[in-house]
Design a protein around this motif. Structure first.
Motif, short mmCIF file in Angstrom:
data_model
loop_
_atom_site.label_atom_id
_atom_site.label_comp_id
_atom_site.label_asym_id
_atom_site.label_seq_id
_atom_site.Cartn_x
_atom_site.Cartn_y
_atom_site.Cartn_z
N ARG A 275 0.83 -1.19 0.00
CA ARG A 275 0.00 0.00 0.00
C ARG A 275 0.88 1.25 0.00
O ARG A 275 0.62 2.22 -0.73
N GLY A 276 1.95 1.25 0.81
CA GLY A 276 2.86 2.39 0.86
C GLY A 276 3.53 2.65 -0.47
O GLY A 276 3.68 3.80 -0.90
N ALA A 277 3.92 1.57 -1.19
CA ALA A 277 4.59 1.72 -2.49
C ALA A 277 3.64 2.31 -3.52
O ALA A 277 4.01 3.22 -4.29
N VAL A 278 2.39 1.81 -3.55
CA VAL A 278 1.41 2.32 -4.51
C VAL A 278 1.08 3.78 -4.20
O VAL A 278 1.02 4.63 -5.10
N HIS A 279 0.90 4.08 -2.94
CA HIS A 279 0.57 5.45 -2.54
C HIS A 279 1.74 6.39 -2.83
O HIS A 279 1.52 7.52 -3.28
N ALA A 280 2.96 5.93 -2.59
CA ALA A 280 4.13 6.74 -2.89
C ALA A 280 4.23 7.04 -4.38
O ALA A 280 4.62 8.15 -4.79
N GLY A 281 3.87 6.05 -5.23
CA GLY A 281 3.86 6.28 -6.67
C GLY A 281 2.85 7.35 -7.07
O GLY A 281 3.15 8.22 -7.89
N GLY A 282 1.66 7.28 -6.49
CA GLY A 282 0.66 8.29 -6.76
C GLY A 282 1.11 9.66 -6.28
O GLY A 282 0.91 10.68 -6.97
N LEU A 283 1.73 9.70 -5.11
CA LEU A 283 2.23 10.96 -4.57
C LEU A 283 3.32 11.56 -5.44
O LEU A 283 3.40 12.78 -5.63
N ALA A 284 4.19 10.69 -5.99
CA ALA A 284 5.27 11.18 -6.85
C ALA A 284 4.68 11.90 -8.07
O ALA A 284 5.13 13.00 -8.43
N ILE B 278 -9.30 17.50 -11.16
CA ILE B 278 -8.81 16.17 -11.56
C ILE B 278 -8.95 15.19 -10.41
O ILE B 278 -9.26 14.01 -10.59
N GLY B 279 -8.74 15.68 -9.17
CA GLY B 279 -8.86 14.81 -8.00
C GLY B 279 -10.26 14.29 -7.77
O GLY B 279 -10.45 13.26 -7.11
N PHE B 280 -11.28 14.99 -8.32
CA PHE B 280 -12.66 14.52 -8.18
C PHE B 280 -12.88 13.17 -8.87
O PHE B 280 -13.89 12.52 -8.65
N THR B 281 -11.95 12.76 -9.75
CA THR B 281 -12.10 11.49 -10.44
C THR B 281 -11.80 10.29 -9.54
O THR B 281 -12.11 9.16 -9.91
N GLY B 282 -11.21 10.53 -8.38
CA GLY B 282 -10.81 9.45 -7.49
C GLY B 282 -11.92 8.45 -7.19
O GLY B 282 -11.73 7.24 -7.35
N PRO B 283 -13.10 8.91 -6.73
CA PRO B 283 -14.18 7.95 -6.42
C PRO B 283 -14.59 7.11 -7.62
O PRO B 283 -14.99 5.95 -7.46
N LEU C 123 -3.32 13.52 -13.51
CA LEU C 123 -4.38 12.54 -13.73
C LEU C 123 -3.90 11.13 -13.44
O LEU C 123 -4.66 10.30 -12.91
N ALA C 124 -2.64 10.83 -13.77
CA ALA C 124 -2.10 9.49 -13.53
C ALA C 124 -2.07 9.15 -12.04
O ALA C 124 -2.08 7.98 -11.66
N SER C 125 -2.02 10.18 -11.19
CA SER C 125 -2.01 9.92 -9.75
C SER C 125 -3.35 9.39 -9.25
O SER C 125 -3.41 8.66 -8.25
N ALA C 126 -4.44 9.74 -9.94
CA ALA C 126 -5.78 9.38 -9.46
C ALA C 126 -6.00 7.86 -9.38
O ALA C 126 -6.45 7.35 -8.34
#
Length: 281
Positions: free
Chosen positions: A65-74, A91-96, A146-149
């Motif tokens: 989970r930390g690795a995936v989240h770190a990738g999104g944060l990057a 763009i963040g509204f696309t998360g849900p 967008l790739a972070s979403a």
């Protein structure tokens, strides 16, 4: 609604401070320091309850989970200095929507017609926000944002799986720890020592991030998630105001329109999901 409103305000201020910091420091260094101070803020809880209370059952899952989240944060931090806060929020509204699709793929949840409709409407909103910018350099960073979403959505889906065996405080602490550890080598690549003001701001980001997640958790604990989604549209207002005050950003009409479309799709599907759970649809 109050707790959701407060979380939106806190995260809007947090994002504004982080954008200010990433304009002066390397984005990946800013990512590392943000989560380092987030870990430090949680230290009093560890001292109070003891290390045993924060020992994870699924260490591998926590690091995944930390690795995936770190990738999104990057992706998020790299794009942050280059796009307006209103664009980032839209763009963040696309998360849900990405979470909904991921739940269907990985957890076997049914993908009904209304979920497909919400996804398509949300995608149309993305095109409204990002499309006009693709001709310039800002369009590349909009796509990176967008790739972070979907990465954040994957992180939240892993979190959902972890909640079967882990408590909330364990998940939050290990997110901060794993992101800090995984971000550290990349932070060293272009390290620049922050000045005194920047150290204070990073400390403040740790407090704001923890307080924002606390308010978000309180909102979800006293009301249905679907009932709180309508308040999320206010995030676009806070981001627009702070972007204008701090960076002289003027959101385009397409940003406001696209953000409204994405948010409308999110609110619509959230309320339909609530009615389905109650058996009224």
């Amino acid at each position: 609604m109050f707790w959701m409103l407060m979380s939106g305000l806190l995260f809007a201020v947090l994002n504004s401070l982080l954008r200010k910091l990433t304009l002066a420091l390397d984005p990946l260094q800013a990512q590392f320091l943000r989560y380092l101070f987030g870990t430090i803020v949680m230290a009093p809880l560890v001292l109070r309850y003891g290390l045993a209370a924060f020992r994870p059952t699924n260490v591998r899952g926590q690091f995944l989970r930390g690795a995936v989240h770190a990738g999104g944060l990057a992706c998020w931090f790299i794009a942050l200095p280059h796009i307006a806060l209103a664009d980032m929020t839209s763009i963040g509204f696309t998360g849900p929507i990405f979470i909904m699709i991921g739940a269907a793929v990985f957890f076997g949840e049914p993908m009904r017609w209304d979920r497909w409709a919400a996804s398509l409407i949300g995608f149309a909103g993305i095109l409204i926000v990002v499309g006009p910018k693709l001709a310039g350099t800002g369009g590349v960073y909009s796509l990176i944002m967008l790739a972070s979403a979907p990465l954040f959505a994957a992180s939240f889906l892993i979190t959902k799986a972890l909640t079967r065996t882990e408590s909330a405080k364990v998940i939050v602490l290990w997110q901060a720890v794993t992101v800090t550890v995984l971000s550290f080598p990349f932070a060293l690549l272009h390290w620049k020592w922050p000045d005194a003001t920047q150290w204070v701001l990073f400390c403040l980001t740790g407090v704001l991030g923890s307080a924002g997640h606390y308010c978000l958790t309180r909102a979800f604990s006293v009301a249905d998630i679907s009932a709180t989604q309508s308040v999320r549209f206010l995030d676009l207002i806070w981001a627009t105001l702070l972007g204008w005050l701090m960076f002289s950003d003027s959101p385009s009409n397409t940003t406001l329109l696209g953000g409204s479309v994405i948010c409308a799709a999110t609110i619509w599907i959230a309320r339909r999901e609530a009615r389905v759970r109650r058996g009224t649809v």
